[in-house]
Design a protein around this motif. Structure first.
Motif, short mmCIF file in Angstrom:
data_model
loop_
_atom_site.label_atom_id
_atom_site.label_comp_id
_atom_site.label_asym_id
_atom_site.label_seq_id
_atom_site.Cartn_x
_atom_site.Cartn_y
_atom_site.Cartn_z
N CYS A 184 8.78 5.94 -5.39
CA CYS A 184 8.17 4.72 -4.63
C CYS A 184 7.13 5.39 -3.14
CB CYS A 184 8.86 3.75 -3.76
SG CYS A 184 10.48 4.23 -3.09
N VAL A 185 6.47 4.45 -2.80
CA VAL A 185 5.52 4.59 -1.87
C VAL A 185 5.96 4.16 -0.31
CG1 VAL A 185 3.09 4.09 -0.93
CG2 VAL A 185 3.09 4.96 -3.43
N VAL A 186 6.03 4.98 0.74
CA VAL A 186 6.33 4.48 1.87
C VAL A 186 5.10 4.39 2.54
CG1 VAL A 186 7.73 4.84 3.74
CG2 VAL A 186 8.51 6.00 1.70
N GLU A 187 5.09 3.12 3.12
CA GLU A 187 3.55 3.27 3.95
C GLU A 187 4.56 3.74 5.24
OE1 GLU A 187 1.70 -0.59 4.72
OE2 GLU A 187 3.27 -1.76 2.75
N GLY A 188 3.77 4.32 5.44
CA GLY A 188 3.57 6.00 6.77
C GLY A 188 4.28 6.49 6.31
N ASN A 189 5.86 7.06 7.00
CA ASN A 189 6.20 8.87 6.41
C ASN A 189 7.73 8.68 6.19
OD1 ASN A 189 7.91 11.34 8.03
ND2 ASN A 189 5.64 10.89 9.49
N ALA A 190 7.47 8.99 5.09
CA ALA A 190 9.34 9.21 4.22
C ALA A 190 10.00 9.46 4.85
CB ALA A 190 8.86 10.15 2.64
N ASN A 191 9.77 10.38 5.47
CA ASN A 191 10.65 11.21 7.35
C ASN A 191 11.72 10.32 7.44
OD1 ASN A 191 11.42 12.97 9.69
ND2 ASN A 191 12.05 14.21 7.58
N GLU A 192 10.33 10.04 8.34
CA GLU A 192 11.11 8.55 9.58
C GLU A 192 11.89 7.56 8.37
OE1 GLU A 192 8.15 7.28 11.44
OE2 GLU A 192 7.41 8.98 12.66
#
Length: 371
Positions: free
Chosen positions: A129-137
């Protein structure tokens, strides 16, 4: 004599057969449950993983989540770097979800995922899936309520798949489409809120790049048009503007059956028309005005909903064309049935010139036990 012969054959088989030479015990492995990819300025990227450990206690076994991150030039280099920082062997065969930060999704996802396809131990059924913004956060949330973040995202997407809000895709299913010039794929989109995660819609891809997005209702309509209705599909549509309170202006219905049809016609000059009729039989699950026992009211709503959804279908198609996302596989149809035409087209630009003619027909056949 036959006993001797059988014994010799058995010994030879034992010597020839390889056995479980690559067997790994789960108790010795450090199981990665979720991964996150984020592109950094300068070309390097950050890999974030959650590792699940089982710790024996006097009363049983306790689960513990460890979040690790590393920065390197490639995914393999990141994984090797991370391996140097943990005891035990990192294992990828239990990964449940891969999270692509928006910076990676818009760039080119394949170089980051190449190693996942080359490793025979990769979990090809892991969701992407795609994260709007940052995957780490998002992964740094660690837990949502009492559930660890990897399971939270995985189960959240699974639930939305069943509601026909997001497409059902995984690492294995998107691989062939990624290389298909006549079709594109879509992925679920999630977003971190204060202390939670929510599914926001669908990310549109062309080739290996994310090129656009659809909100939740647009995503449901797109999936219905693609013939991918899951267990349930629910839409809330405004059918009035004058009621007070405002909640009375809406009707919510479940789609019982969706029958989309697609007819591609090639006209002189390589003009391509796509007729897109779709019949929806639906059941109202919320309509505060409560007049669905009257035939005239139902007929009026059928006509109104058909017009609204036809207009919305056209808007969804326009978004898909602006994003160059051929999720319906028009190019694939041309390759199969109009190959001479296909060879003359430059699909990256000609897809936007395709003239779609969506037409939705809604029929309300149920209204719950109230009427």
């Amino acid at each position: 004599m036959s006993k001797w012969r059988n014994s010799i054959v058995l010994i030879l088989l034992i010597m020839i057969l390889p056995g479980c030479w690559d067997m790994e015990f789960i108790k010795d492995a450090r199981l990665i449950y979720a991964t996150g990819f984020d592109l950094l300025p300068g070309g390097q990227f950050k890999l974030t993983v959650t590792i699940r450990d089982s710790i024996e206690t006097g009363g049983g076994t306790e689960q513990h989540n460890t979040i690790m991150e590393s920065v390197a030039r490639t995914t393999r280099e990141n994984r090797d770097l991370m391996q140097s920082m943990v005891s035990g062997k990192l294992s990828v065969y239990k990964i449940r979800v891969h999270l692509l930060g928006e910076s990676v999704a818009k760039k080119n996802i394949f170089p980051f995922m190449d190693v996942l396809y080359r490793d025979p131990k990769s979990a090809l059924n892991a969701r992407v899936c795609v994260v709007e913004g940052n995957a780490n956060e998002l992964l740094r949330l660690n837990k949502v309520g009492v559930t660890y973040i990897g399971e939270t995202v995985d189960e959240m997407i699974s639930g939305e798949e069943q509601m026909t809000v997001v497409p059902k895709e995984n690492l294995g299913s998107i691989a062939p489409v990624m290389w298909d010039h006549g079709q594109d794929f879509t992925l679920p989109m999630v977003k971190k809120t204060a202390k939670n995660v929510k599914v926001t819609g669908t990310a549109l891809f062309h080739g290996h790049h994310m090129t656009g997005k659809l909100n939740r209702q647009e995503s449901t309509l797109m999936l219905l048009m693609a013939g991918r209705k899951a267990d349930t599909a629910r839409l809330t549509i405004p059918v009035d503007q004058k009621q007070n309170p405002q909640v009375a202006n809406f009707i919510t219905f479940d789609v019982n059956k969706a029958k989309p049809k697609m007819k591609v016609t090639v006209k002189p000059g390589n003009r391509i028309d796509v007729d897109f009729p779709m019949k929806l039989t639906v059941s109202a699950v919320e309509y505060p005005l409560g007049e669905l026992s009257q035939k005239a009211v139902v007929q009026k709503l059928n006509k109104q909903l058909s017009a609204i959804l036809t207009a919305r279908s056209q808007q969804v198609i326009q978004k898909l064309q602006r994003a160059n996302c051929d999720v319906f596989g028009i190019g694939r149809h041309l390759i199969a049935f109009h190959h001479d035409t296909w060879k003359q087209l430059h699909w990256k630009t000609d897809y936007r010139k395709v003239r779609f003619h969506p037409r939705v027909q809604v029929e309300i056949i149920g209204s719950g036990i109230l009427n």
